[in-house]
Design a protein around this motif. Structure first.
Motif, PDB file in Angstrom:
ATOM      1  N   ILE B   3      35.448  47.900  51.442  1.00 22.21           N
ATOM      2  CA  ILE B   3      34.878  47.963  50.104  1.00 22.21           C
ATOM      3  C   ILE B   3      35.887  47.436  49.098  1.00 22.21           C
ATOM      4  O   ILE B   3      37.049  47.853  49.095  1.00 22.21           O
ATOM      5  CB  ILE B   3      34.483  49.412  49.750  1.00 22.21           C
ATOM      6  CG1 ILE B   3      33.363  49.874  50.671  1.00 22.21           C
ATOM      7  CG2 ILE B   3      34.015  49.496  48.304  1.00 22.21           C
ATOM      8  CD1 ILE B   3      33.036  51.335  50.539  1.00 22.21           C
ATOM      9  N   TRP B   4      35.443  46.512  48.277  1.00 23.67           N
ATOM     10  CA  TRP B   4      36.276  45.999  47.189  1.00 23.67           C
ATOM     11  C   TRP B   4      35.583  46.330  45.894  1.00 23.67           C
ATOM     12  O   TRP B   4      34.355  46.236  45.804  1.00 23.67           O
ATOM     13  CB  TRP B   4      36.412  44.469  47.358  1.00 23.67           C
ATOM     14  CG  TRP B   4      37.010  43.761  46.176  1.00 23.67           C
ATOM     15  CD1 TRP B   4      38.318  43.512  45.952  1.00 23.67           C
ATOM     16  CD2 TRP B   4      36.303  43.218  45.062  1.00 23.67           C
ATOM     17  NE1 TRP B   4      38.464  42.835  44.767  1.00 23.67           N
ATOM     18  CE2 TRP B   4      37.252  42.640  44.198  1.00 23.67           C
ATOM     19  CE3 TRP B   4      34.935  43.152  44.714  1.00 23.67           C
ATOM     20  CZ2 TRP B   4      36.909  42.007  43.010  1.00 23.67           C
ATOM     21  CZ3 TRP B   4      34.585  42.528  43.525  1.00 23.67           C
ATOM     22  CH2 TRP B   4      35.578  41.962  42.686  1.00 23.67           C
ATOM     23  N   SER B   5      36.305  46.753  44.891  1.00 27.08           N
ATOM     24  CA  SER B   5      35.651  47.016  43.621  1.00 27.08           C
ATOM     25  C   SER B   5      36.573  46.679  42.456  1.00 27.08           C
ATOM     26  O   SER B   5      37.793  46.638  42.603  1.00 27.08           O
ATOM     27  CB  SER B   5      35.200  48.467  43.540  1.00 27.08           C
ATOM     28  OG  SER B   5      36.317  49.293  43.421  1.00 27.08           O
ATOM     29  N   GLU B  80      27.123  42.296  47.504  1.00 25.77           N
ATOM     30  CA  GLU B  80      27.840  42.531  46.264  1.00 25.77           C
ATOM     31  C   GLU B  80      26.913  43.132  45.215  1.00 25.77           C
ATOM     32  O   GLU B  80      25.744  42.777  45.143  1.00 25.77           O
ATOM     33  CB  GLU B  80      28.407  41.203  45.744  1.00 25.77           C
ATOM     34  CG  GLU B  80      29.353  41.378  44.585  1.00 25.77           C
ATOM     35  CD  GLU B  80      29.940  40.072  44.077  1.00 25.77           C
ATOM     36  OE1 GLU B  80      29.429  39.008  44.457  1.00 25.77           O
ATOM     37  OE2 GLU B  80      30.882  40.122  43.279  1.00 25.77           O
ATOM     38  N   THR B  97      31.024  46.548  36.320  1.00 22.40           N
ATOM     39  CA  THR B  97      31.591  47.087  37.558  1.00 22.40           C
ATOM     40  C   THR B  97      31.095  46.231  38.711  1.00 22.40           C
ATOM     41  O   THR B  97      29.906  45.974  38.824  1.00 22.40           O
ATOM     42  CB  THR B  97      31.131  48.542  37.790  1.00 22.40           C
ATOM     43  OG1 THR B  97      31.397  49.296  36.619  1.00 22.40           O
ATOM     44  CG2 THR B  97      31.864  49.165  38.960  1.00 22.40           C
ATOM     45  N   GLU B  99      31.166  45.660  42.928  1.00 22.83           N
ATOM     46  CA  GLU B  99      31.484  46.253  44.228  1.00 22.83           C
ATOM     47  C   GLU B  99      31.031  45.318  45.331  1.00 22.83           C
ATOM     48  O   GLU B  99      29.989  44.680  45.205  1.00 22.83           O
ATOM     49  CB  GLU B  99      30.752  47.591  44.391  1.00 22.83           C
ATOM     50  CG  GLU B  99      31.073  48.616  43.338  1.00 22.83           C
ATOM     51  CD  GLU B  99      30.029  49.704  43.302  1.00 22.83           C
ATOM     52  OE1 GLU B  99      30.312  50.781  43.853  1.00 22.83           O
ATOM     53  OE2 GLU B  99      28.945  49.483  42.747  1.00 22.83           O
TER      54      GLU B  99
END
Lengths: 79, 168
Positions: B3-5, B80, B97, B99
């Motif tokens: 997970i990238w955020s 995404e 935001t 993600e």
């Protein structure tokens, strides 16, 4: 911006103009009156479905991962 | 799965940002996007607007990939989500935001490759934000032009934005 189906680009642009106007002038201002673009959308949609029919993109057949995770922020736009 | 955020503040009100998001393409930062289609759109009973859109992209695969018939879509997928929310302290700003969930099937991806992908997503995220600023700037410039040439016409900025869309 073009459509995935070349034949649909003009219909898409006509629909987009109608939608963008409704979105800014009605929807964002909380005007609940009906969507004036339904006919344009139907015409455009029929064209797109025909264009996609022979080879639907694989990902359309799989549920998007994020659809199972509700956004935690009410009153916001999730794309 | 990885997970990238990321979180970013846009110095524009939410209404402008969402209007720009609906008209994000084409823009010079995302030349790979060659088509955008709406597959479904409706307002639900809670007055939430749902749009299901298909973005067509062209990446120009190098010839060696074409010849060996490798399909990376079988192995790696990236989901995404971008969320635009009015800034809790400043109604003239918007919080974005982002993600991403990276899923790799059957193949164990080294942390190095995972890192590369996160890097790539992060750099694309920057381009995406630049694209939003570009679209917003374009909408604002044309609103000003319309206001100057309107001569007494009473229009809100958003109605002017809608009008310029019709002129396109």
């Amino acid at each position: 911006m073009n459509s995935v189906g070349e034949a649909c680009t003009d219909m898409k642009r006509e629909y987009d103009q109608c939608f963008n106007r409704w979105f800014a002038e009605k929807f964002l201002k909380g005007d609940g009156s009906g969507d004036p673009c339904t006919d344009l959308f139907k015409r455009y949609q029929q064209c797109v479905q025909v264009s996609l029919a022979p080879d639907p993109p694989r990902r359309l057949l799989q549920p998007a991962l994020f659809s199972a995770i509700p956004p935690k922020l009410p009153g916001c736009l999730s794309i | 799965m990885k997970i990238w955020s990321s979180e970013h503040v846009l110095e524009h009100p939410w209404e402008m940002v969402t209007t720009a998001a609906m008209q994000k393409y084409p823009n010079p930062m995302n030349p790979r996007v060659v088509g955008v289609d709406v597959l479904d759109r409706h307002v639900d009973p809670s007055r939430k607007l749902h749009s299901h859109r298909l973005l067509s992209t062209e990446w120009g695969l190098p010839s060696i990939v074409k010849s060996t018939n490798i399909s990376f879509t079988n192995m790696v997928s990236v989901d995404e989500r971008l969320t635009y929310k009015q800034h809790p302290q400043d109604p003239e700003k918007t919080v974005l935001t982002q993600e991403a969930i990276i899923t790799v099937k059957a193949v164990s991806l080294s942390s190095y490759l995972e890192g590369l992908m996160a890097s790539s997503i992060s750099s694309n995220a920057n381009k995406g934000r630049e694209a939003m600023e570009w679209v917003i700037h374009k909408l604002n410039t044309k609103i000003e032009d319309l206001a100057v040439s309107a001569r007494g016409s009473i229009r809100t900025p958003m109605a002017a934005a809608a009008a310029l869309v019709e002129k396109k």
